[in-house]
Design a protein around this motif. Structure first.
Motif, PDB file in Angstrom:
ATOM      1  N   ARG A  82      -4.577 -29.583  18.789  1.00  0.00           N
ATOM      2  CA  ARG A  82      -5.204 -29.887  17.503  1.00  0.00           C
ATOM      3  C   ARG A  82      -6.242 -28.834  17.126  1.00  0.00           C
ATOM      4  O   ARG A  82      -7.067 -28.433  17.943  1.00  0.00           O
ATOM      5  CB  ARG A  82      -5.881 -31.249  17.580  1.00  0.00           C
ATOM      6  CG  ARG A  82      -6.563 -31.664  16.317  1.00  0.00           C
ATOM      7  CD  ARG A  82      -7.166 -33.067  16.455  1.00  0.00           C
ATOM      8  NE  ARG A  82      -7.803 -33.444  15.207  1.00  0.00           N
ATOM      9  CZ  ARG A  82      -9.098 -33.272  14.945  1.00  0.00           C
ATOM     10  NH1 ARG A  82      -9.890 -32.727  15.845  1.00  0.00           N
ATOM     11  NH2 ARG A  82      -9.587 -33.635  13.779  1.00  0.00           N
ATOM     12  N   LEU A  83      -6.181 -28.424  15.873  1.00  0.00           N
ATOM     13  CA  LEU A  83      -7.191 -27.566  15.259  1.00  0.00           C
ATOM     14  C   LEU A  83      -7.986 -28.440  14.297  1.00  0.00           C
ATOM     15  O   LEU A  83      -7.441 -28.879  13.281  1.00  0.00           O
ATOM     16  CB  LEU A  83      -6.531 -26.414  14.485  1.00  0.00           C
ATOM     17  CG  LEU A  83      -7.442 -25.569  13.599  1.00  0.00           C
ATOM     18  CD1 LEU A  83      -8.395 -24.729  14.441  1.00  0.00           C
ATOM     19  CD2 LEU A  83      -6.609 -24.679  12.679  1.00  0.00           C
ATOM     20  N   PRO A 128     -10.537 -19.546   1.369  1.00  0.00           N
ATOM     21  CA  PRO A 128     -10.867 -19.981   0.003  1.00  0.00           C
ATOM     22  C   PRO A 128      -9.735 -20.857  -0.546  1.00  0.00           C
ATOM     23  O   PRO A 128      -8.559 -20.591  -0.312  1.00  0.00           O
ATOM     24  CB  PRO A 128     -10.983 -18.668  -0.764  1.00  0.00           C
ATOM     25  CG  PRO A 128     -11.377 -17.667   0.271  1.00  0.00           C
ATOM     26  CD  PRO A 128     -10.649 -18.102   1.520  1.00  0.00           C
ATOM     27  N   GLY A 129     -10.096 -21.912  -1.221  1.00  0.00           N
ATOM     28  CA  GLY A 129      -9.099 -22.853  -1.711  1.00  0.00           C
ATOM     29  C   GLY A 129      -9.045 -24.105  -0.848  1.00  0.00           C
ATOM     30  O   GLY A 129      -8.331 -25.048  -1.161  1.00  0.00           O
ATOM     31  N   GLY A 130      -9.774 -24.101   0.270  1.00  0.00           N
ATOM     32  CA  GLY A 130      -9.903 -25.301   1.086  1.00  0.00           C
ATOM     33  C   GLY A 130      -8.702 -25.663   1.919  1.00  0.00           C
ATOM     34  O   GLY A 130      -8.364 -26.834   2.057  1.00  0.00           O
ATOM     35  N   THR A 131      -8.039 -24.684   2.518  1.00  0.00           N
ATOM     36  CA  THR A 131      -6.922 -24.974   3.420  1.00  0.00           C
ATOM     37  C   THR A 131      -7.070 -24.125   4.673  1.00  0.00           C
ATOM     38  O   THR A 131      -7.767 -23.103   4.659  1.00  0.00           O
ATOM     39  CB  THR A 131      -5.561 -24.715   2.732  1.00  0.00           C
ATOM     40  OG1 THR A 131      -4.512 -25.234   3.550  1.00  0.00           O
ATOM     41  CG2 THR A 131      -5.321 -23.255   2.444  1.00  0.00           C
ATOM     42  N   GLY A 184      -3.888 -27.966   3.968  1.00  0.00           N
ATOM     43  CA  GLY A 184      -4.915 -28.854   3.446  1.00  0.00           C
ATOM     44  C   GLY A 184      -6.234 -28.639   4.153  1.00  0.00           C
ATOM     45  O   GLY A 184      -6.395 -27.739   4.967  1.00  0.00           O
ATOM     46  N   SER A 185      -7.183 -29.492   3.863  1.00  0.00           N
ATOM     47  CA  SER A 185      -8.552 -29.297   4.352  1.00  0.00           C
ATOM     48  C   SER A 185      -8.879 -30.099   5.606  1.00  0.00           C
ATOM     49  O   SER A 185     -10.012 -30.069   6.081  1.00  0.00           O
ATOM     50  CB  SER A 185      -9.544 -29.649   3.247  1.00  0.00           C
ATOM     51  OG  SER A 185      -9.359 -31.005   2.859  1.00  0.00           O
ATOM     52  N   GLY A 186      -7.914 -30.820   6.156  1.00  0.00           N
ATOM     53  CA  GLY A 186      -8.146 -31.600   7.375  1.00  0.00           C
ATOM     54  C   GLY A 186      -7.696 -30.852   8.611  1.00  0.00           C
ATOM     55  O   GLY A 186      -7.430 -29.651   8.577  1.00  0.00           O
ATOM     56  N   GLY A 187      -7.588 -31.585   9.693  1.00  0.00           N
ATOM     57  CA  GLY A 187      -7.123 -30.993  10.943  1.00  0.00           C
ATOM     58  C   GLY A 187      -5.637 -30.687  10.904  1.00  0.00           C
ATOM     59  O   GLY A 187      -4.902 -31.190  10.047  1.00  0.00           O
ATOM     60  N   VAL A 188      -5.220 -29.837  11.830  1.00  0.00           N
ATOM     61  CA  VAL A 188      -3.810 -29.443  11.933  1.00  0.00           C
ATOM     62  C   VAL A 188      -3.342 -29.705  13.358  1.00  0.00           C
ATOM     63  O   VAL A 188      -4.035 -29.366  14.324  1.00  0.00           O
ATOM     64  CB  VAL A 188      -3.615 -27.955  11.576  1.00  0.00           C
ATOM     65  CG1 VAL A 188      -2.162 -27.545  11.742  1.00  0.00           C
ATOM     66  CG2 VAL A 188      -4.097 -27.666  10.162  1.00  0.00           C
ATOM     67  N   ALA A 213      -0.235 -30.847   8.918  1.00  0.00           N
ATOM     68  CA  ALA A 213      -1.551 -31.424   8.658  1.00  0.00           C
ATOM     69  C   ALA A 213      -1.607 -32.807   9.282  1.00  0.00           C
ATOM     70  O   ALA A 213      -0.608 -33.530   9.301  1.00  0.00           O
ATOM     71  CB  ALA A 213      -1.804 -31.508   7.156  1.00  0.00           C
ATOM     72  N   GLU A 214      -2.754 -33.182   9.814  1.00  0.00           N
ATOM     73  CA  GLU A 214      -2.905 -34.532  10.350  1.00  0.00           C
ATOM     74  C   GLU A 214      -2.608 -35.536   9.251  1.00  0.00           C
ATOM     75  O   GLU A 214      -3.021 -35.358   8.106  1.00  0.00           O
ATOM     76  CB  GLU A 214      -4.318 -34.745  10.877  1.00  0.00           C
ATOM     77  CG  GLU A 214      -4.551 -34.076  12.199  1.00  0.00           C
ATOM     78  CD  GLU A 214      -5.918 -34.383  12.777  1.00  0.00           C
ATOM     79  OE1 GLU A 214      -5.959 -34.810  13.934  1.00  0.00           O
ATOM     80  OE2 GLU A 214      -6.918 -34.162  12.081  1.00  0.00           O
ATOM     81  N   GLY A 215      -1.843 -36.550   9.587  1.00  0.00           N
ATOM     82  CA  GLY A 215      -1.485 -37.573   8.613  1.00  0.00           C
ATOM     83  C   GLY A 215      -0.260 -37.238   7.791  1.00  0.00           C
ATOM     84  O   GLY A 215       0.146 -38.000   6.931  1.00  0.00           O
TER      85      GLY A 215
END
Length: 136
Positions: free
Chosen positions: A35-36, A45-48, A90-94, A116-118
């Motif tokens: 997990r990252l 930039p762009g939140g990913t 996306g902006s969450g964990g990977v 992406a998580e989820g």
């Protein structure tokens, strides 16, 4: 090795993994989930999640089953890493799921699917060849 021991070994062996907060979720000698977590350091930039962060995640994820198989003494090295970015993470964990496809006498070949998580949809796919270290 426990996931805590593997996480510590990965972070000491690859300081960038420590800086990114990469952690081992599960592992055996042929597969692993790594997990990252989301952080300012891993975002672009762009939140990913950034490409360099995902490439680091893939490379470290491949090392984990090799560490399990050798009790933490693995000395293989990355020879080639190819990655395809399929969609923004996306902006969450990977999460990275690695599978060792082939282990030969001198090389190891593996693939990694990241998502992406989820999410069930992959955000990146990597394949890699590693070389076993020559005996001293």
């Amino acid at each position: 090795m426990t996931v805590e021991e593997l996480t510590a070994r990965v972070r000491s062996g690859v300081p960038l993994a420590a800086a990114l907060g990469i952690e081992v979720v599960s592992a055996d000698a042929a597969t692993a989930m790594v997990r990252l977590p989301a952080s300012d350091l891993s975002m672009r930039p762009g939140g990913t999640a950034s490409g360099p962060a995902l490439m680091t995640l893939a490379d470290v994820a491949i090392w984990v089953p090799l560490l399990v198989a050798t009790g933490g003494a693995d000395e293989t090295r990355t020879a080639a890493l190819t990655i395809s970015f399929l969609r923004p993470a996306g902006s969450g964990g990977v999460l990275a799921e690695v599978r060792i496809v082939r282990q030969g006498r001198s090389t190891v070949y593996a693939e990694v699917w990241m998502r992406a998580e989820g999410s069930d949809k992959p955000c990146a796919h990597a394949t890699s060849t590693w070389l076993r270290a020559a005996a001293p």
